[in-house]
Design a protein around this motif. Sequence first.
Motif, PDB file in Angstrom:
ATOM      1  N   VAL A  39       0.845  -1.207   0.000  1.00 20.44           N
ATOM      2  CA  VAL A  39       0.000   0.000   0.000  1.00 20.44           C
ATOM      3  C   VAL A  39       0.875   1.249   0.000  1.00 20.44           C
ATOM      4  CG1 VAL A  39      -1.671   1.354   1.330  1.00 20.44           C
ATOM      5  CG2 VAL A  39      -1.979  -1.121   1.068  1.00 20.44           C
ATOM      6  N   PHE A  40       1.880   1.280   0.858  1.00 19.83           N
ATOM      7  CA  PHE A  40       2.758   2.447   0.910  1.00 19.83           C
ATOM      8  C   PHE A  40       3.496   2.643  -0.412  1.00 19.83           C
ATOM      9  CE2 PHE A  40       1.823   3.081   5.229  1.00 19.83           C
ATOM     10  CZ  PHE A  40       2.347   4.308   5.602  1.00 19.83           C
ATOM     11  N   TYR A  41       3.958   1.542  -0.992  1.00 19.36           N
ATOM     12  CA  TYR A  41       4.673   1.659  -2.260  1.00 19.36           C
ATOM     13  C   TYR A  41       3.753   2.237  -3.334  1.00 19.36           C
ATOM     14  CZ  TYR A  41       7.271   0.717  -6.442  1.00 19.36           C
ATOM     15  OH  TYR A  41       7.913   0.880  -7.643  1.00 19.36           O
ATOM     16  N   LEU A 100      -5.508   6.254  -4.741  1.00 25.69           N
ATOM     17  CA  LEU A 100      -5.990   5.048  -5.413  1.00 25.69           C
ATOM     18  C   LEU A 100      -7.249   4.572  -4.702  1.00 25.69           C
ATOM     19  CD1 LEU A 100      -2.668   3.041  -5.873  1.00 25.69           C
ATOM     20  CD2 LEU A 100      -4.054   4.025  -7.705  1.00 25.69           C
ATOM     21  N   SER A 101      -8.153   3.974  -5.468  1.00 26.70           N
ATOM     22  CA  SER A 101      -9.341   3.394  -4.850  1.00 26.70           C
ATOM     23  C   SER A 101      -8.949   2.067  -4.203  1.00 26.70           C
ATOM     24  CB  SER A 101     -10.434   3.165  -5.896  1.00 26.70           C
ATOM     25  OG  SER A 101     -10.063   2.115  -6.769  1.00 26.70           O
ATOM     26  N   ILE A 102      -9.781   1.611  -3.295  1.00 22.66           N
ATOM     27  CA  ILE A 102      -9.524   0.322  -2.655  1.00 22.66           C
ATOM     28  C   ILE A 102      -9.535  -0.780  -3.715  1.00 22.66           C
ATOM     29  CG2 ILE A 102     -10.416  -1.374  -1.008  1.00 22.66           C
ATOM     30  CD1 ILE A 102     -11.307   0.991   0.731  1.00 22.66           C
ATOM     31  N   LYS A 103     -10.411  -0.668  -4.696  1.00 22.00           N
ATOM     32  CA  LYS A 103     -10.457  -1.650  -5.785  1.00 22.00           C
ATOM     33  C   LYS A 103      -9.136  -1.657  -6.550  1.00 22.00           C
ATOM     34  CE  LYS A 103     -12.898  -3.110  -9.874  1.00 22.00           C
ATOM     35  NZ  LYS A 103     -13.678  -2.700 -11.009  1.00 22.00           N
ATOM     36  N   GLU A 104      -8.622  -0.478  -6.872  1.00 23.91           N
ATOM     37  CA  GLU A 104      -7.339  -0.398  -7.586  1.00 23.91           C
ATOM     38  C   GLU A 104      -6.208  -1.000  -6.750  1.00 23.91           C
ATOM     39  OE1 GLU A 104      -7.923   3.641 -10.275  1.00 23.91           O
ATOM     40  OE2 GLU A 104      -7.565   3.837  -8.118  1.00 23.91           O
ATOM     41  N   LEU A 105      -6.212  -0.684  -5.461  1.00 21.89           N
ATOM     42  CA  LEU A 105      -5.196  -1.250  -4.569  1.00 21.89           C
ATOM     43  C   LEU A 105      -5.296  -2.772  -4.529  1.00 21.89           C
ATOM     44  CD1 LEU A 105      -5.362   1.316  -1.642  1.00 21.89           C
ATOM     45  CD2 LEU A 105      -3.326   0.809  -2.996  1.00 21.89           C
ATOM     46  N   SER A 106      -6.509  -3.288  -4.356  1.00 24.14           N
ATOM     47  CA  SER A 106      -6.679  -4.744  -4.258  1.00 24.14           C
ATOM     48  C   SER A 106      -6.241  -5.425  -5.549  1.00 24.14           C
ATOM     49  CB  SER A 106      -8.108  -5.119  -3.888  1.00 24.14           C
ATOM     50  OG  SER A 106      -8.996  -4.883  -4.949  1.00 24.14           O
ATOM     51  N   ILE A 163      -2.242  -5.192  -5.803  1.00 25.26           N
ATOM     52  CA  ILE A 163      -1.486  -6.025  -4.857  1.00 25.26           C
ATOM     53  C   ILE A 163      -2.006  -7.465  -4.847  1.00 25.26           C
ATOM     54  CG2 ILE A 163      -0.756  -4.085  -3.435  1.00 25.26           C
ATOM     55  CD1 ILE A 163      -2.842  -4.773  -1.379  1.00 25.26           C
ATOM     56  N   GLU A 164      -2.996  -7.721  -5.715  1.00 22.90           N
ATOM     57  CA  GLU A 164      -3.534  -9.063  -5.938  1.00 22.90           C
ATOM     58  C   GLU A 164      -4.032  -9.728  -4.659  1.00 22.90           C
ATOM     59  OE1 GLU A 164      -1.116 -11.501  -8.521  1.00 22.90           O
ATOM     60  OE2 GLU A 164      -0.519  -9.760  -9.694  1.00 22.90           O
ATOM     61  N   VAL A 165      -4.872  -8.981  -3.939  1.00 23.59           N
ATOM     62  CA  VAL A 165      -5.581  -9.534  -2.784  1.00 23.59           C
ATOM     63  C   VAL A 165      -7.056  -9.226  -2.971  1.00 23.59           C
ATOM     64  CG1 VAL A 165      -3.608  -9.278  -1.210  1.00 23.59           C
ATOM     65  CG2 VAL A 165      -5.317  -7.461  -1.337  1.00 23.59           C
ATOM     66  N   SER A 166      -7.894  -9.898  -2.203  1.00 26.71           N
ATOM     67  CA  SER A 166      -9.328  -9.666  -2.308  1.00 26.71           C
ATOM     68  C   SER A 166      -9.665  -8.239  -1.858  1.00 26.71           C
ATOM     69  CB  SER A 166     -10.096 -10.673  -1.452  1.00 26.71           C
ATOM     70  OG  SER A 166      -9.839 -10.429  -0.079  1.00 26.71           O
ATOM     71  N   HIS A 167     -10.797  -7.751  -2.331  1.00 30.08           N
ATOM     72  CA  HIS A 167     -11.267  -6.422  -1.918  1.00 30.08           C
ATOM     73  C   HIS A 167     -11.426  -6.338  -0.401  1.00 30.08           C
ATOM     74  CE1 HIS A 167     -13.900  -2.905  -1.540  1.00 30.08           C
ATOM     75  NE2 HIS A 167     -13.400  -2.506  -2.696  1.00 30.08           N
ATOM     76  N   PRO A 168     -12.036  -7.368   0.243  1.00 30.02           N
ATOM     77  CA  PRO A 168     -12.150  -7.314   1.708  1.00 30.02           C
ATOM     78  C   PRO A 168     -10.783  -7.276   2.411  1.00 30.02           C
ATOM     79  CG  PRO A 168     -13.697  -8.911   0.836  1.00 30.02           C
ATOM     80  CD  PRO A 168     -12.829  -8.486  -0.307  1.00 30.02           C
ATOM     81  N   ALA A 169      -9.801  -8.006   1.889  1.00 26.17           N
ATOM     82  CA  ALA A 169      -8.469  -7.990   2.502  1.00 26.17           C
ATOM     83  C   ALA A 169      -7.836  -6.602   2.365  1.00 26.17           C
ATOM     84  CB  ALA A 169      -7.563  -9.050   1.870  1.00 26.17           C
TER      85      ALA A 169
END
Length: 169
Positions: A45-47, A55-61, A64-70
Motif C-alpha cells: 500500500v505504501f509503495y 488510489l481506490s480500494i479496488k485499484e489497490l486490491s 497487490i492481488e488480494v481480495s477487496h475485503p483484505a
Amino acid sequence: MNLYQSLGYLVLGSRLRRLSESFLAEINRVYQNEGIDFDASWFPVFYLLSKNEALSIKELSEQIEVSHPAASQLITNLKNRGLVTSATCVDDGRRQLVTLTQSGRKLLATILPVWDAISLAMTRLVESDNTAKQLLPAITALETAFHSSDLAGTISQNLTADLKPTNHG
C-alpha cells in the motif's frame, strides 16, 4: 537434506510460506531496530501510494492481488493508525480514494532509505550464488504457469483409477 527439501512439490506452499515469514520477520526486525513503527505487510500500500497520489480500494486490491475485503481491512488498519485517509471520489460516489496522511507521508520519507537498503542487501545476497540469481525469474515463471493452468484440475485428472485407494469392505 531436511524433511521439507526431501518432499519436493508436496510442500512447496509450506516452504514458500516459511521463507516469506522468515524474510518478513527479518525486515520487521530492521524497522524495529531503526525505531520505525512500520510493518512489512503495509509495504504494498505504501509503495503504491508513493507512486500515486490516490488510489481506490479496488485499484489497490487489484494491483497487490488480494481480495477487496483484505485490501479494505488493511486500509482500515492504516486509517486507525492515522497513516492513510479515504474520501469519496468526486466523479464516482461509490469509490473511496485512499491517500497518505501527513503522518503517512512522513513515515514514507523515513522508510524509503530502508527500502533502498533492503534492495541492496538482497541483490548482494543473491549475486553471491548463481542458483540464487535465478530466484526472481523462477518465481515469475511459476506465477505465470499457475495463472495459465488449472492446477487443481490437473491434479484431479492425475487421480486415475490406479491412483485412487480402493474400498475393501
